[in-house]
Design a protein around this motif. Sequence first.
Motif, PDB file in Angstrom:
ATOM      1  N   TYR A  29       0.939  -1.041  -0.153  1.00 35.67           N
ATOM      2  CA  TYR A  29       0.074  -0.133  -0.056  1.00 35.67           C
ATOM      3  C   TYR A  29       0.935   1.302   0.100  1.00 35.67           C
ATOM      4  CZ  TYR A  29      -3.772  -3.200   1.239  1.00 35.67           C
ATOM      5  OH  TYR A  29      -4.745  -3.987   1.369  1.00 35.67           O
ATOM      6  N   ASP A  30       0.494   2.205  -0.799  1.00 34.82           N
ATOM      7  CA  ASP A  30       1.269   3.524  -0.707  1.00 34.82           C
ATOM      8  C   ASP A  30       0.576   4.288   0.383  1.00 34.82           C
ATOM      9  OD1 ASP A  30       1.759   6.333  -0.991  1.00 34.82           O
ATOM     10  OD2 ASP A  30       1.572   6.053  -3.156  1.00 34.82           O
ATOM     11  N   VAL A  31       1.293   4.377   1.425  1.00 34.62           N
ATOM     12  CA  VAL A  31       0.705   5.237   2.667  1.00 34.62           C
ATOM     13  C   VAL A  31       1.181   6.660   2.802  1.00 34.62           C
ATOM     14  CG1 VAL A  31       0.081   3.078   3.920  1.00 34.62           C
ATOM     15  CG2 VAL A  31       2.296   4.109   4.169  1.00 34.62           C
ATOM     16  N   ALA A  40       5.571   3.611   2.030  1.00 30.78           N
ATOM     17  CA  ALA A  40       4.533   2.520   1.602  1.00 30.78           C
ATOM     18  C   ALA A  40       4.675   1.091   2.572  1.00 30.78           C
ATOM     19  CB  ALA A  40       5.159   1.671   0.278  1.00 30.78           C
ATOM     20  N   GLU A 106      -4.645  -5.113   6.465  1.00 31.37           N
ATOM     21  CA  GLU A 106      -5.205  -4.810   5.311  1.00 31.37           C
ATOM     22  C   GLU A 106      -6.470  -4.098   5.457  1.00 31.37           C
ATOM     23  OE1 GLU A 106      -3.653  -8.716   4.086  1.00 31.37           O
ATOM     24  OE2 GLU A 106      -4.399  -7.783   6.007  1.00 31.37           O
ATOM     25  N   TRP A 109      -5.599  -0.284   6.298  1.00 34.52           N
ATOM     26  CA  TRP A 109      -5.004   0.453   4.874  1.00 34.52           C
ATOM     27  C   TRP A 109      -5.738   0.378   3.674  1.00 34.52           C
ATOM     28  CZ3 TRP A 109      -2.057   3.691   7.461  1.00 34.52           C
ATOM     29  CH2 TRP A 109      -1.458   3.113   8.442  1.00 34.52           C
ATOM     30  N   LYS A 110      -6.970  -0.219   3.895  1.00 41.58           N
ATOM     31  CA  LYS A 110      -7.652  -0.463   2.648  1.00 41.58           C
ATOM     32  C   LYS A 110      -7.970   0.847   1.815  1.00 41.58           C
ATOM     33  CE  LYS A 110     -11.993  -0.307   4.635  1.00 41.58           C
ATOM     34  NZ  LYS A 110     -12.858  -0.372   6.052  1.00 41.58           N
ATOM     35  N   CYS A 112      -6.029   3.122   1.337  1.00 48.26           N
ATOM     36  CA  CYS A 112      -4.861   3.800   0.464  1.00 48.26           C
ATOM     37  C   CYS A 112      -4.653   3.074  -0.756  1.00 48.26           C
ATOM     38  CB  CYS A 112      -3.665   3.504   1.382  1.00 48.26           C
ATOM     39  SG  CYS A 112      -3.700   4.285   3.023  1.00 48.26           S
ATOM     40  N   GLU A 114      -3.497   0.611  -3.532  1.00 48.88           N
ATOM     41  CA  GLU A 114      -2.592  -0.696  -3.670  1.00 48.88           C
ATOM     42  C   GLU A 114      -1.537  -0.578  -4.719  1.00 48.88           C
ATOM     43  OE1 GLU A 114      -3.206  -5.153  -4.714  1.00 48.88           O
ATOM     44  OE2 GLU A 114      -4.977  -4.117  -3.584  1.00 48.88           O
TER      45      GLU A 114
END
Length: 152
Positions: A29-31, A40, A106, A109-110, A112, A114
């Motif tokens: 994920y790109d956070v 990430a 997941e 961070w869902k 964010c 993918e």
Amino acid sequence: MTATDRSLKLINTAAQAAADKLAHDIIAYDVSDVLSITDAFLLASAPNDRQVKSIVDEIEERLLKELGAKPVRREGDREARWVLLDYVDIVVHVQHSEERVFYALERLWKDCPELELPADAKATRGKAEEHARLQAAGDAAELNAELGGELR
């Protein structure tokens, strides 16, 4: 803000290393929009502690050899149930399958984006579920054999 090119290289290299060691359900994920401390997250899991360690060691070795990257922090080594590798630009989480289900990162961070991963890493999706199903079938067959074939 999006993950940097450096972060994407680290993520892809780590994801391929995890896939090469048969990790399950690799996802990234790109956070960068929600966290200022890293770009990430990479998540991967394995069905046993030994495999968790093997995946972590391969990721560390590959990132050092190919990109000259060393983690600034490594946590969770002793039990090998959830090992975290902090590379500042990215954070890698390698979890035992049970911890992966329990903590369900997941879900956090869902929202964010993918990140695109190598084909080998994408092919690991659903492997934990498949492994659990095979394990349950094997356990049932073993129990049935112990009971002399009484289960139907």
